[in-house]
Design an enzyme around this catalytic site. Structure first.
Site, PDB file in Angstrom:
ATOM      1  N   ARG A 164      -1.743  -9.658  -3.695  1.00 51.05           N
ATOM      2  CA  ARG A 164      -0.758 -10.280  -3.213  1.00 51.05           C
ATOM      3  C   ARG A 164      -0.421 -11.670  -3.506  1.00 51.05           C
ATOM      4  O   ARG A 164      -1.225 -12.363  -3.904  1.00 51.05           O
ATOM      5  CB  ARG A 164      -0.972 -10.046  -1.480  1.00 51.05           C
ATOM      6  CG  ARG A 164      -1.503  -8.888  -0.874  1.00 51.05           C
ATOM      7  CD  ARG A 164      -1.499  -9.298   0.807  1.00 51.05           C
ATOM      8  NE  ARG A 164      -1.726  -8.100   1.408  1.00 51.05           N
ATOM      9  CZ  ARG A 164      -3.123  -7.721   1.769  1.00 51.05           C
ATOM     10  NH1 ARG A 164      -3.941  -8.437   1.288  1.00 51.05           N
ATOM     11  NH2 ARG A 164      -3.088  -6.494   2.635  1.00 51.05           N
ATOM     12  N   LYS A 188      -5.395 -11.121   4.369  1.00 48.97           N
ATOM     13  CA  LYS A 188      -4.878 -11.215   5.658  1.00 48.97           C
ATOM     14  C   LYS A 188      -5.775 -11.255   6.838  1.00 48.97           C
ATOM     15  O   LYS A 188      -7.077 -10.554   6.639  1.00 48.97           O
ATOM     16  CB  LYS A 188      -3.865  -9.979   5.859  1.00 48.97           C
ATOM     17  CG  LYS A 188      -2.788 -10.019   5.150  1.00 48.97           C
ATOM     18  CD  LYS A 188      -1.706  -8.910   5.782  1.00 48.97           C
ATOM     19  CE  LYS A 188      -0.285  -8.790   4.825  1.00 48.97           C
ATOM     20  NZ  LYS A 188       0.478  -7.637   5.333  1.00 48.97           N
ATOM     21  N   HIS A 258       5.466  -7.659  -5.428  1.00 47.84           N
ATOM     22  CA  HIS A 258       4.728  -6.574  -4.464  1.00 47.84           C
ATOM     23  C   HIS A 258       4.787  -5.205  -5.429  1.00 47.84           C
ATOM     24  O   HIS A 258       3.910  -4.286  -5.110  1.00 47.84           O
ATOM     25  CB  HIS A 258       5.313  -6.592  -3.439  1.00 47.84           C
ATOM     26  CG  HIS A 258       4.206  -6.350  -2.290  1.00 47.84           C
ATOM     27  ND1 HIS A 258       3.089  -7.166  -1.849  1.00 47.84           N
ATOM     28  CD2 HIS A 258       4.256  -5.308  -1.482  1.00 47.84           C
ATOM     29  CE1 HIS A 258       2.459  -6.496  -1.057  1.00 47.84           C
ATOM     30  NE2 HIS A 258       2.959  -5.241  -0.762  1.00 47.84           N
ATOM     31  N   ARG A 261       2.015  -4.636  -7.409  1.00 48.37           N
ATOM     32  CA  ARG A 261       0.670  -4.303  -6.610  1.00 48.37           C
ATOM     33  C   ARG A 261       0.919  -2.865  -6.326  1.00 48.37           C
ATOM     34  O   ARG A 261      -0.073  -2.138  -6.480  1.00 48.37           O
ATOM     35  CB  ARG A 261       0.775  -5.013  -5.187  1.00 48.37           C
ATOM     36  CG  ARG A 261      -0.359  -4.549  -4.633  1.00 48.37           C
ATOM     37  CD  ARG A 261      -0.265  -5.794  -2.961  1.00 48.37           C
ATOM     38  NE  ARG A 261      -0.644  -5.283  -1.949  1.00 48.37           N
ATOM     39  CZ  ARG A 261      -2.158  -5.581  -1.498  1.00 48.37           C
ATOM     40  NH1 ARG A 261      -2.999  -6.212  -2.426  1.00 48.37           N
ATOM     41  NH2 ARG A 261      -2.602  -5.247  -0.280  1.00 48.37           N
ATOM     42  N   HIS A 284      -6.857  -3.514   2.427  1.00 40.47           N
ATOM     43  CA  HIS A 284      -5.851  -2.552   3.410  1.00 40.47           C
ATOM     44  C   HIS A 284      -7.101  -2.522   4.585  1.00 40.47           C
ATOM     45  O   HIS A 284      -8.255  -2.093   4.576  1.00 40.47           O
ATOM     46  CB  HIS A 284      -5.695  -1.322   3.089  1.00 40.47           C
ATOM     47  CG  HIS A 284      -4.268  -1.279   2.249  1.00 40.47           C
ATOM     48  ND1 HIS A 284      -3.900  -0.498   1.450  1.00 40.47           N
ATOM     49  CD2 HIS A 284      -3.298  -2.496   2.028  1.00 40.47           C
ATOM     50  CE1 HIS A 284      -2.824  -0.887   0.706  1.00 40.47           C
ATOM     51  NE2 HIS A 284      -2.447  -1.890   1.152  1.00 40.47           N
ATOM     52  N   TYR A 293       0.098   6.123  -1.268  1.00 38.09           N
ATOM     53  CA  TYR A 293      -0.046   6.213  -2.636  1.00 38.09           C
ATOM     54  C   TYR A 293      -0.036   7.440  -3.256  1.00 38.09           C
ATOM     55  O   TYR A 293       0.048   7.839  -4.328  1.00 38.09           O
ATOM     56  CB  TYR A 293      -1.022   5.140  -3.479  1.00 38.09           C
ATOM     57  CG  TYR A 293      -0.496   3.473  -3.260  1.00 38.09           C
ATOM     58  CD1 TYR A 293       0.659   3.413  -3.735  1.00 38.09           C
ATOM     59  CD2 TYR A 293      -1.477   2.894  -2.116  1.00 38.09           C
ATOM     60  CE1 TYR A 293       1.023   1.970  -3.557  1.00 38.09           C
ATOM     61  CE2 TYR A 293      -0.751   1.553  -2.052  1.00 38.09           C
ATOM     62  CZ  TYR A 293       0.397   0.997  -2.624  1.00 38.09           C
ATOM     63  OH  TYR A 293       0.526  -0.244  -2.468  1.00 38.09           O
TER      64      TYR A 293
END
Length: 312
Positions: A164, A188, A258, A261, A284, A293
């Site tokens: 990110r 995150k 992004h 990514r 994630h 994906y």
């Protein structure tokens, strides 16, 4: 209620260590709701909520205005103003987070947002770009300039490791192990993970680290990626650079950092990497997020099939 807004933002900044971008969005969303409540209560508009304000002049905004009806009417007004569904969803989410903070700290005892839901967002599949487009973008920065060389390194790292933008700007010197080609990433929720980089990307980063002009401008002893003044790069400055290179390369303006990514995640999947590994690399928290994906990969395969089939 204004003091509660500030307490909530301070909590996000100091306890949850929210990024400047996240804090800026919360300020925008809470200011929007504050203005609506002032209008509903026929109160004079007060100064915007801003974390940069040193003197916080708090005008009275009674909690009695914060009700289920007022939240419902606020969402309705946003819809009537034709605000984007994603904007409405984000603003309601900010109010819900504020409400939960107030309950946790016994400022209020009932959640006015509990039964209120924002508009449903359509599931949008990420749109990866081709390897050829990645190569075109990589070749755009001017390598004769220090900033151009740095930007090429940024692009290499984006595509190498699927990071990110906020994770890249947070990288410090000691986070990178060139012996094993691993980077310690703070993602995150302050979760740390080790992410590999390709030998190709590692070579670019080592050259950048020893670039003579980098040593000349360095003022921040921790940050790995520096601006031309020797300070840590910001997400906003990378965004601006990225858009500049898109214009110069002639690629679509809808491509973002992004997108890279999404692209490398799709390429990993198409080259046989399993979903659990992709989940770990991308940071994630849920495998469900990574599963998207598989849909992207199938969509691309169907598109290639249709374009290549003699009966199409």
């Amino acid at each position: 209620m204004i003091s509660a807004f500030y307490a909530f933002l301070d909590y996000l900044k100091n306890i949850k260590t929210a990024s400047p971008h996240t804090l800026r969005n919360y300020c925008i969303d809470l200011n929007s709701f504050k203005s609506f409540l002032e209008k509903q209560g026929e109160l004079s508009p007060s100064s915007p909520i801003c974390l940069l304000t040193k003197e916080r002049k708090e005008t009275e905004l009674p909690f009695s205005l914060f009700t289920k009806d007022s939240v419902r009417l606020y969402v309705l007004e946003l819809m009537q103003e034709n605000k984007a569904k994603r904007t409405i969803k984000r603003r309601l989410s900010a109010i819900k987070s504020f409400s939960q903070y107030c309950i946790k700290n016994r400022i209020i005892f009932e959640d006015p947002t509990e039964t209120i839901h924002g508009p449903r967002l359509p599931k949008e599949l990420p749109s990866p770009i081709t390897y050829e487009q990645v190569e075109i973008l990589m070749a755009t920065p001017d390598l004769s300039k220090y900033t151009g060389f740095r930007d090429r390194c940024l692009l290499e790292l984006f595509y190498s490791s699927g990071l990110r933008i906020s994770e890249i700007v947070a990288i410090n010197h000691w986070d990178i192990d060139f012996n094993s080609n691993l980077i310690r990433i703070r993602g995150k929720g302050k979760k740390e993970r080790l992410v590999p980089m390709t030998p190709h990307a590692a070579q670019w980063l080592q050259q950048y680290l020893h670039h003579p002009e980098r040593a000349h401008v360095e003022q921040d002893p921790q940050a790995f990626f520096l601006n031309r003044f020797g300070k840590r790069l910001t997400t906003r400055s990378i965004d601006r650079k990225f858009q500049k290179y898109l214009r110069q390369s002639g690629l679509s303006g809808s491509i973002t950092p992004h997108t890279i990514r999404h692209t490398i995640a799709t390429h990993w999947l198409e080259n046989g990497m399993d979903l659990k590994t992709i989940q770990a690399l991308l940071g994630h928290s849920s495998l469900e997020t990574t599963t998207i994906y598989t849909h992207v990969s199938m969509k691309l395969k169907k598109q290639t099939h249709e374009e290549s089939h003699p009966h199409s």
